[in-house]
Structures are given as C-alpha cells and as structure tokens.
Design a protein around this motif. Structure first.
Motif, PDB file in Angstrom:
ATOM      1  N   GLN A  42       0.819  -1.204   0.000  1.00  0.00           N
ATOM      2  CA  GLN A  42       0.000   0.000   0.000  1.00  0.00           C
ATOM      3  C   GLN A  42       0.858   1.262   0.000  1.00  0.00           C
ATOM      4  O   GLN A  42       0.456   2.292  -0.538  1.00  0.00           O
ATOM      5  CB  GLN A  42      -0.923  -0.003   1.229  1.00  0.00           C
ATOM      6  CG  GLN A  42      -1.964  -1.092   1.183  1.00  0.00           C
ATOM      7  CD  GLN A  42      -2.646  -1.313   2.521  1.00  0.00           C
ATOM      8  OE1 GLN A  42      -2.331  -0.670   3.517  1.00  0.00           O
ATOM      9  NE2 GLN A  42      -3.593  -2.250   2.548  1.00  0.00           N
ATOM     10  N   GLN A  93      -1.418  -8.259   1.416  1.00  0.00           N
ATOM     11  CA  GLN A  93      -1.555  -7.210   2.416  1.00  0.00           C
ATOM     12  C   GLN A  93      -3.018  -6.889   2.575  1.00  0.00           C
ATOM     13  O   GLN A  93      -3.721  -6.623   1.590  1.00  0.00           O
ATOM     14  CB  GLN A  93      -0.772  -5.962   2.004  1.00  0.00           C
ATOM     15  CG  GLN A  93      -0.728  -4.907   3.089  1.00  0.00           C
ATOM     16  CD  GLN A  93       0.154  -3.734   2.718  1.00  0.00           C
ATOM     17  OE1 GLN A  93       0.254  -3.350   1.557  1.00  0.00           O
ATOM     18  NE2 GLN A  93       0.801  -3.142   3.718  1.00  0.00           N
ATOM     19  N   THR A  94      -3.508  -6.942   3.808  1.00  0.00           N
ATOM     20  CA  THR A  94      -4.910  -6.654   4.073  1.00  0.00           C
ATOM     21  C   THR A  94      -5.108  -5.150   4.242  1.00  0.00           C
ATOM     22  O   THR A  94      -4.137  -4.392   4.347  1.00  0.00           O
ATOM     23  CB  THR A  94      -5.388  -7.429   5.323  1.00  0.00           C
ATOM     24  OG1 THR A  94      -4.467  -7.195   6.392  1.00  0.00           O
ATOM     25  CG2 THR A  94      -5.460  -8.924   5.036  1.00  0.00           C
ATOM     26  N   ARG A  95      -6.353  -4.730   4.271  1.00  0.00           N
ATOM     27  CA  ARG A  95      -6.663  -3.299   4.332  1.00  0.00           C
ATOM     28  C   ARG A  95      -6.056  -2.616   5.550  1.00  0.00           C
ATOM     29  O   ARG A  95      -5.760  -1.426   5.516  1.00  0.00           O
ATOM     30  CB  ARG A  95      -8.178  -3.087   4.345  1.00  0.00           C
ATOM     31  CG  ARG A  95      -8.810  -3.392   3.026  1.00  0.00           C
ATOM     32  CD  ARG A  95     -10.301  -3.091   3.038  1.00  0.00           C
ATOM     33  NE  ARG A  95     -10.879  -3.601   1.822  1.00  0.00           N
ATOM     34  CZ  ARG A  95     -12.002  -4.290   1.764  1.00  0.00           C
ATOM     35  NH1 ARG A  95     -12.694  -4.525   2.852  1.00  0.00           N
ATOM     36  NH2 ARG A  95     -12.458  -4.730   0.617  1.00  0.00           N
ATOM     37  N   ASP A  96      -5.881  -3.371   6.650  1.00  0.00           N
ATOM     38  CA  ASP A  96      -5.309  -2.783   7.862  1.00  0.00           C
ATOM     39  C   ASP A  96      -3.784  -2.651   7.797  1.00  0.00           C
ATOM     40  O   ASP A  96      -3.147  -2.239   8.754  1.00  0.00           O
ATOM     41  CB  ASP A  96      -5.713  -3.577   9.096  1.00  0.00           C
ATOM     42  CG  ASP A  96      -5.244  -5.021   9.076  1.00  0.00           C
ATOM     43  OD1 ASP A  96      -4.509  -5.418   8.139  1.00  0.00           O
ATOM     44  OD2 ASP A  96      -5.617  -5.774   9.997  1.00  0.00           O
ATOM     45  N   GLY A  97      -3.194  -2.998   6.645  1.00  0.00           N
ATOM     46  CA  GLY A  97      -1.758  -2.848   6.447  1.00  0.00           C
ATOM     47  C   GLY A  97      -0.936  -4.054   6.840  1.00  0.00           C
ATOM     48  O   GLY A  97       0.264  -4.095   6.598  1.00  0.00           O
ATOM     49  N   LYS A  98      -1.555  -5.059   7.444  1.00  0.00           N
ATOM     50  CA  LYS A  98      -0.808  -6.248   7.845  1.00  0.00           C
ATOM     51  C   LYS A  98      -0.466  -7.090   6.620  1.00  0.00           C
ATOM     52  O   LYS A  98      -1.255  -7.216   5.697  1.00  0.00           O
ATOM     53  CB  LYS A  98      -1.608  -7.072   8.841  1.00  0.00           C
ATOM     54  CG  LYS A  98      -1.766  -6.363  10.164  1.00  0.00           C
ATOM     55  CD  LYS A  98      -2.555  -7.177  11.141  1.00  0.00           C
ATOM     56  CE  LYS A  98      -2.707  -6.401  12.441  1.00  0.00           C
ATOM     57  NZ  LYS A  98      -3.687  -7.022  13.311  1.00  0.00           N
ATOM     58  N   HIS A 100       0.450 -10.792   5.301  1.00  0.00           N
ATOM     59  CA  HIS A 100       0.308 -12.204   5.639  1.00  0.00           C
ATOM     60  C   HIS A 100       1.122 -12.992   4.623  1.00  0.00           C
ATOM     61  O   HIS A 100       0.919 -12.843   3.418  1.00  0.00           O
ATOM     62  CB  HIS A 100      -1.161 -12.638   5.579  1.00  0.00           C
ATOM     63  CG  HIS A 100      -2.029 -11.843   6.504  1.00  0.00           C
ATOM     64  ND1 HIS A 100      -2.342 -12.265   7.769  1.00  0.00           N
ATOM     65  CD2 HIS A 100      -2.632 -10.634   6.352  1.00  0.00           C
ATOM     66  CE1 HIS A 100      -3.107 -11.366   8.358  1.00  0.00           C
ATOM     67  NE2 HIS A 100      -3.294 -10.359   7.518  1.00  0.00           N
ATOM     68  N   GLU A 115       2.276 -13.323  10.158  1.00  0.00           N
ATOM     69  CA  GLU A 115       1.709 -11.985   9.995  1.00  0.00           C
ATOM     70  C   GLU A 115       2.746 -10.971  10.462  1.00  0.00           C
ATOM     71  O   GLU A 115       3.343 -11.136  11.520  1.00  0.00           O
ATOM     72  CB  GLU A 115       0.450 -11.893  10.860  1.00  0.00           C
ATOM     73  CG  GLU A 115      -0.153 -10.524  10.946  1.00  0.00           C
ATOM     74  CD  GLU A 115      -1.234 -10.489  12.019  1.00  0.00           C
ATOM     75  OE1 GLU A 115      -1.160  -9.585  12.875  1.00  0.00           O
ATOM     76  OE2 GLU A 115      -2.121 -11.361  11.991  1.00  0.00           O
ATOM     77  N   THR A 117       4.222  -6.547   9.643  1.00  0.00           N
ATOM     78  CA  THR A 117       3.941  -5.257   9.029  1.00  0.00           C
ATOM     79  C   THR A 117       5.184  -4.799   8.264  1.00  0.00           C
ATOM     80  O   THR A 117       6.288  -5.294   8.485  1.00  0.00           O
ATOM     81  CB  THR A 117       3.601  -4.193  10.085  1.00  0.00           C
ATOM     82  OG1 THR A 117       4.749  -3.977  10.910  1.00  0.00           O
ATOM     83  CG2 THR A 117       2.399  -4.606  10.925  1.00  0.00           C
ATOM     84  N   ARG A 147       1.762 -14.772  16.424  1.00  0.00           N
ATOM     85  CA  ARG A 147       1.383 -14.362  15.072  1.00  0.00           C
ATOM     86  C   ARG A 147       1.962 -15.325  14.048  1.00  0.00           C
ATOM     87  O   ARG A 147       2.254 -14.958  12.933  1.00  0.00           O
ATOM     88  CB  ARG A 147       1.840 -12.934  14.800  1.00  0.00           C
ATOM     89  CG  ARG A 147       1.053 -11.933  15.612  1.00  0.00           C
ATOM     90  CD  ARG A 147       1.385 -10.554  15.234  1.00  0.00           C
ATOM     91  NE  ARG A 147       2.814 -10.354  15.406  1.00  0.00           N
ATOM     92  CZ  ARG A 147       3.479  -9.353  14.861  1.00  0.00           C
ATOM     93  NH1 ARG A 147       2.877  -8.472  14.133  1.00  0.00           N
ATOM     94  NH2 ARG A 147       4.762  -9.244  15.057  1.00  0.00           N
TER      95      ARG A 147
END
Length: 189
Positions: A42, A93-98, A100, A115, A117, A147
């Motif tokens: 992102q 990358q998920t919407r929360d920025g994490k 995977h 998981e 960042t 995680r």
C-alpha cells in the motif's frame, strides 16, 4: 526441483501489461529454482518473498524495496531452520496494512502463516545485519507463536481440486486467508 550452485533469481519487466516482456537478466538474489512471490504494498514499496539460497528452500526471506524494485536492501529471514523446507510463498496485504505470508513446510504437507507489518520488516531487517547480535535471527523466533500459525488444510485443497475449480491468483490468496480465518475461528470455539 533441483537447486543449482549458481542459481540467481531472474528479473524481467513488461511495459505492455504482460503482452510482451524484456529479456530476463540475473538479479543479485540467489534462488534454488523455487517459487517466489512479489507484491506491491500500500505504501508503494515492493515486497519479495523467496528462498535466499542457491541450493535449499531455507531460509525463507522477505525482502523490501523502497526504490521501485531496483534493489532489495532490507531483508528479513522469516524461517531459518537449516533442516527446513519452506516453499511456495504467497504474500498479501490486508486493508489494515498487515502482511500475511503463507507458505508450505514439512515436504509440502503443512501450510504456515506469518503476519507482520512493513515497519517490522524495515526495523527487524536492520537487526539481522548485526546491530544487535543477541536478537534471534529469524522472525518466527522473535514473535513466538502469537502471530505464527501451522495448519493443514490439505483436505480442503483436495476438495477444491476434485471439483475442478481453477482459481485466479487473487481468489487463491483470498481462499488461503479465508481458510486461515476459519481455522482460527474453529480453534477459538
């Protein structure tokens, strides 16, 4: 699959939406002829997950580029077990920025997920280069099991294959994440 003592990851580019490609050239990154995954984050930076070795599927490494994928100067080993076999990575990358990272181990019988960042890749990669020698080298050891997951969705994978479904890469990534979420939900019950 056979690793080669001179195996470099090959880099190529398309400026025509994948209709044609430039000739491939060796990158400065070793690879044992194993699968890799490449993701634009992102932030606009690029993440590459691959095996940083000429001959083995260990270590499994996440490399971050902040210069448009020209260089990958920040590298973090996710798994380093010398007897390990970590392959077929998929990163999303998920919407929360994490971020995977899903990958196989134990001769492709186990699917694992880590998981993290982008900030962790940046900060912890600096530690891997010797700034704090007492810090565990691999990310999995640093975070413990909070995680990091190990699960075996092999039966689900077989059912999908038996139905003859051909999923796009995006759908496969979503399916992997959905399997992870479903497994977590079941484990919590």
């Amino acid at each position: 699959y056979e690793g080669r003592p001179d195996g470099w990851m090959v880099r190529t580019e398309s400026r025509a939406g994948g209709r044609n490609w430039r000739e491939g050239i060796d990158s400065p990154l070793p690879n044992p002829n194993a699968a890799v995954d490449f993701l634009r984050l992102q932030s606009g930076h690029h993440l590459l997950v691959y095996n940083h070795s000429f001959t083995n599927r260990t270590p499994l490494t996440a490399a971050l580029s902040v210069d448009g994928a020209k260089t990958f100067s920040r590298r973090l080993d996710l798994e380093t077990d010398p007897k390990g076999d970590f392959g077929y990575p998929t990163a999303l990358q998920t919407r929360d920025g994490k971020i995977h990272v899903l990958y196989t181990s134990d001769e492709r019988t186990v699917v694992r997920r880590i998981e993290l960042t982008e900030a962790e890749v940046t900060r912890l990669a600096a530690l891997d280069w010797g700034e704090e020698p007492d810090v565990p080298r691999d990310f999995a050891q640093r975070i413990g099991n909070n995680r990091r997951e190990r699960f075996q969705p092999i039966s689900q994978t077989r059912r999908i294959a038996q139905r003859g479904l051909h999923l796009s890469l995006k759908a496969r990534r979503k399916a992997c994440l959905d399997m992870t979420i479903n497994n977590n939900t079941r484990a919590a019950r």
